[in-house]
Design an enzyme around this catalytic site. Structure first.
Site, PDB file in Angstrom:
ATOM      1  N   GLU A 179       0.824  -1.218   0.000  1.00  0.00           N
ATOM      2  CA  GLU A 179       0.000   0.000   0.000  1.00  0.00           C
ATOM      3  C   GLU A 179       0.854   1.262   0.000  1.00  0.00           C
ATOM      4  O   GLU A 179       0.811   2.079   0.930  1.00  0.00           O
ATOM      5  CB  GLU A 179      -0.961  -0.007   1.192  1.00  0.00           C
ATOM      6  CG  GLU A 179      -2.020  -1.090   1.076  1.00  0.00           C
ATOM      7  CD  GLU A 179      -3.115  -1.001   2.139  1.00  0.00           C
ATOM      8  OE1 GLU A 179      -2.899  -0.369   3.175  1.00  0.00           O
ATOM      9  OE2 GLU A 179      -4.207  -1.571   1.910  1.00  0.00           O
ATOM     10  N   GLU A 372      -5.349  -8.319  -1.255  1.00  0.00           N
ATOM     11  CA  GLU A 372      -6.042  -8.178   0.029  1.00  0.00           C
ATOM     12  C   GLU A 372      -7.506  -7.885  -0.225  1.00  0.00           C
ATOM     13  O   GLU A 372      -7.828  -7.062  -1.081  1.00  0.00           O
ATOM     14  CB  GLU A 372      -5.489  -7.004   0.866  1.00  0.00           C
ATOM     15  CG  GLU A 372      -4.167  -7.249   1.516  1.00  0.00           C
ATOM     16  CD  GLU A 372      -3.716  -6.096   2.406  1.00  0.00           C
ATOM     17  OE1 GLU A 372      -4.582  -5.423   3.001  1.00  0.00           O
ATOM     18  OE2 GLU A 372      -2.508  -5.879   2.486  1.00  0.00           O
TER      19      GLU A 372
HETATM   20  C1  BGP Z   1      -4.457  -2.774   4.813  1.00  0.00           C
HETATM   21  C2  BGP Z   1      -3.140  -3.316   5.230  1.00  0.00           C
HETATM   22  C3  BGP Z   1      -3.185  -4.538   6.025  1.00  0.00           C
HETATM   23  C4  BGP Z   1      -4.464  -4.837   6.753  1.00  0.00           C
HETATM   24  C5  BGP Z   1      -5.725  -4.324   6.114  1.00  0.00           C
HETATM   25  C6  BGP Z   1      -6.957  -4.352   6.985  1.00  0.00           C
HETATM   26  O1  BGP Z   1      -4.391  -1.389   4.879  1.00  0.00           O
HETATM   27  O2  BGP Z   1      -2.285  -3.551   4.145  1.00  0.00           O
HETATM   28  O3  BGP Z   1      -2.007  -4.599   6.759  1.00  0.00           O
HETATM   29  O4  BGP Z   1      -4.391  -4.773   8.100  1.00  0.00           O
HETATM   30  O5  BGP Z   1      -5.577  -3.069   5.567  1.00  0.00           O
HETATM   31  O6  BGP Z   1      -7.009  -3.221   7.801  1.00  0.00           O
HETATM   32  P1  BGP Z   1      -7.282  -3.299   9.335  1.00  0.00           P
HETATM   33  O7  BGP Z   1      -6.239  -4.192   9.885  1.00  0.00           O
HETATM   34  O8  BGP Z   1      -7.136  -1.893   9.833  1.00  0.00           O
HETATM   35  O9  BGP Z   1      -8.649  -3.833   9.500  1.00  0.00           O
END
Ligand code: BGP
Length: 474
Positions: A179, A372
């Site tokens: 990201e 993701e």
């Molecule tokens: C993205 C990241 C992850 C992950 C995901 C979910 O921004 O790459 O590392 O955690 O989001 O977000 P969260 O953990 O805040 O629910």
């Protein structure tokens, strides 16, 4: 037609959210270790509150996380049981270089990932490795201020060289930065940057972004030189910006938000700063300083494929409106009245994934990888000891259907899909444990208690079928 035969189904994790063991194996401290859970987290991850050490007052969830450092064999075996074709994981930079600028890597850290890749191999799982998932050694932050300094490029490339050479036989799929656009929203978590009073934050962020973009291009070059089989992708937090209304001012504002995010991919995939960025950043006085040769580097080494995270679309209104705000992955947006929301207030928009896939493919015409996607929710164990996570199944089914439509009906070129957090892990945004994404439950509770026992949820069996049928049985 369906998904390609070699479609890469799997799941994605980040070292700091699952490994724990931060004081083991000679590992050094990283920015991601000192992001506390609780009320100060946001100020720390956005660089507004300086935290370069652990103190007594805060809880640091990355320290133990879900202890994959000791459970990886069991966890990868469960991924194998689900039929994973790929496992996206990240390297904890400070396991390999505890300070970040040593000449020699830490052999114990390298051995840990040797063992992880060996385990993947056992089950025929292809690793997809994120070189830096929000990871930056604390030592380098203290020394140079993280990615605000150009010195980071050499340290990062040294890490890349060690990884590409050591794991030449094990890994051919790489992502340079997780990201990368998160640098604008969470600069400490994304790039080890915190701000001093009165600094021009935008300028620092874009300068750091430039350093990462050059580092990313040079990593592509190096990866191809070391192993011509290597395929290197960029990774950004995606989710199309919808105008809140057809009012031209809202449409315009949405376009600006999209450009702010596509800026990174424009450089990484096309190889040059797009005209809108050049013009606007120059006008705002925040255009980064470049060294001679930087532009050639960006141009010569674009990425092989484009990957992204997708949790939701964004809905954007022109400033001054009185619309309600929605939550969602550290991006501010207006509340879309047509969508449902997760327990954490994130919009749920499967069609948005199809829209995003089309937009990204139209724009770059390169293979894409969804690395993701998932639903963060509270899970409860019922009286039979089971976890019926039907909401998660519904979320994933709807998103996979949308991605199927993008492949079958729109002709987008999609390499694979790794859902986020196939095993419960700690949240990046909030540091919570109770926000779970997994097919596999981990008995680790919000207050830090729990046995760390792993348990298959209902979605585990569902995803197993999805993979076995290459996305036909949903
Ligand atoms: C993205 C990241 C992850 C992950 C995901 C979910 O921004 O790459 O590392 O955690 O989001 O977000 P969260 O953990 O805040 O629910």
């Amino acid at each position: 037609m369906g998904f390609r035969k070699d479609f890469m189904w799997g799941g994605a994790t980040a070292a700091n959210q699952c490994e724990g063991g931060i004081f083991e194996g000679g590992r050094g401290l990283a920015n991601v270790d000192v992001c506390p859970a609780g009320k100060d987290r946001n100020a720390v991850i956005t660089g507004q509150m300086k935290m370069l050490e652990m103190d007594e007052e805060h809880i640091y969830p990355a320290a133990e996380a879900v202890d994959m450092y000791h459970h990886f064999k069991e966890d990868i075996a469960l991924f194998g049981e689900m039929g994973f074709k790929t496992y996206r994981l990240s390297i904890a930079w400070t396991r390999i270089f505890p300070n970040g600028d040593e000449e020699e890597p830490n052999e114990e850290g390298l051995k840990f990932y040797d063992a992880v890749f060996a385990e993947c191999k056992k089950y025929g799982i292809i690793p997809l490795v994120t070189i830096s998932h929000f990871d930056c050694p604390i030592y380098l932050i203290k020394k140079w201020g993280g990615w605000r300094s150009r010195k980071m490029i050499d340290c990062y490339l040294h890490l890349c060289k060690v990884l590409f050479e050591r794991y030449k036989e094990d890994v051919t799929y790489w992502l340079t930065f997780n990201e990368i656009n998160m640098i604008l929203h969470a600069p400490f978590m994304g790039a080890g940057i915190y701000f001093e009073e009165g600094e021009n934050e935008e300028k620092i962020k874009y300068q750091a972004a430039h350093h990462e973009l050059v580092a990313s291009a040079l990593a592509v070059k190096m990866a191809h030189e070391i192993n011509p089989e290597n395929k290197v992708g960029c990774m950004f937090a995606a989710g199309s910006a919808y105008p809140y209304s057809c009012r031209p001012e809202d449409v315009w504002e949405a376009l600006l938000v999209d450009q702010e995010n596509y800026f990174f991919v424009d450089v990484q995939a096309r190889g040059y700063y797009p005209s809108y960025a050049k013009t606007r950043l120059t006008k705002q006085g925040v255009f980064p300083e470049m060294e001679p040769g930087d532009e050639e580097i960006l141009r010569q080494y674009p990425v092989d494929f484009i990957s992204f995270s997708y949790y939701n679309s964004r809905c954007i209104a022109a400033p001054g409106g009185d619309q309600e705000e929605a939550e969602g992955n550290l991006f501010r947006s207006a509340k879309n009245p047509y969508l449902k929301f997760s327990q954490w207030g994130w919009p749920i928009d499967p069609l948005g994934l199809r829209i995003t896939l089309n937009e990204v493919y139209d724009r770059y015409q390169k293979p894409m990888f969804i690395v993701e996607n998932g639903l963060g929710a509270v899970d409860t164990i019922d009286e039979n000891g089971e976890i019926a996570d039907d909401d998660r199944i519904d979320y994933l089914r709807d998103h996979i259907l949308a991605m199927k439509a993008a492949v079958e009906e729109d002709g987008v070129d999609l390499m694979g899909y790794t859902s986020w957090g196939p095993i419960d892990l700690i949240s990046a945004g909030s540091g919570e444990m109770k926000k779970r994404y997994g097919f596999i439950y981990v008995d680790k509770q919000e207050d830090g208690t729990g046995t760390m026992e792993r348990k298959r949820k209902k979605s585990f069996y569902w995803y197993q079928k999805v993979i076995a049928s290459n996305g036909e049985e949903l």
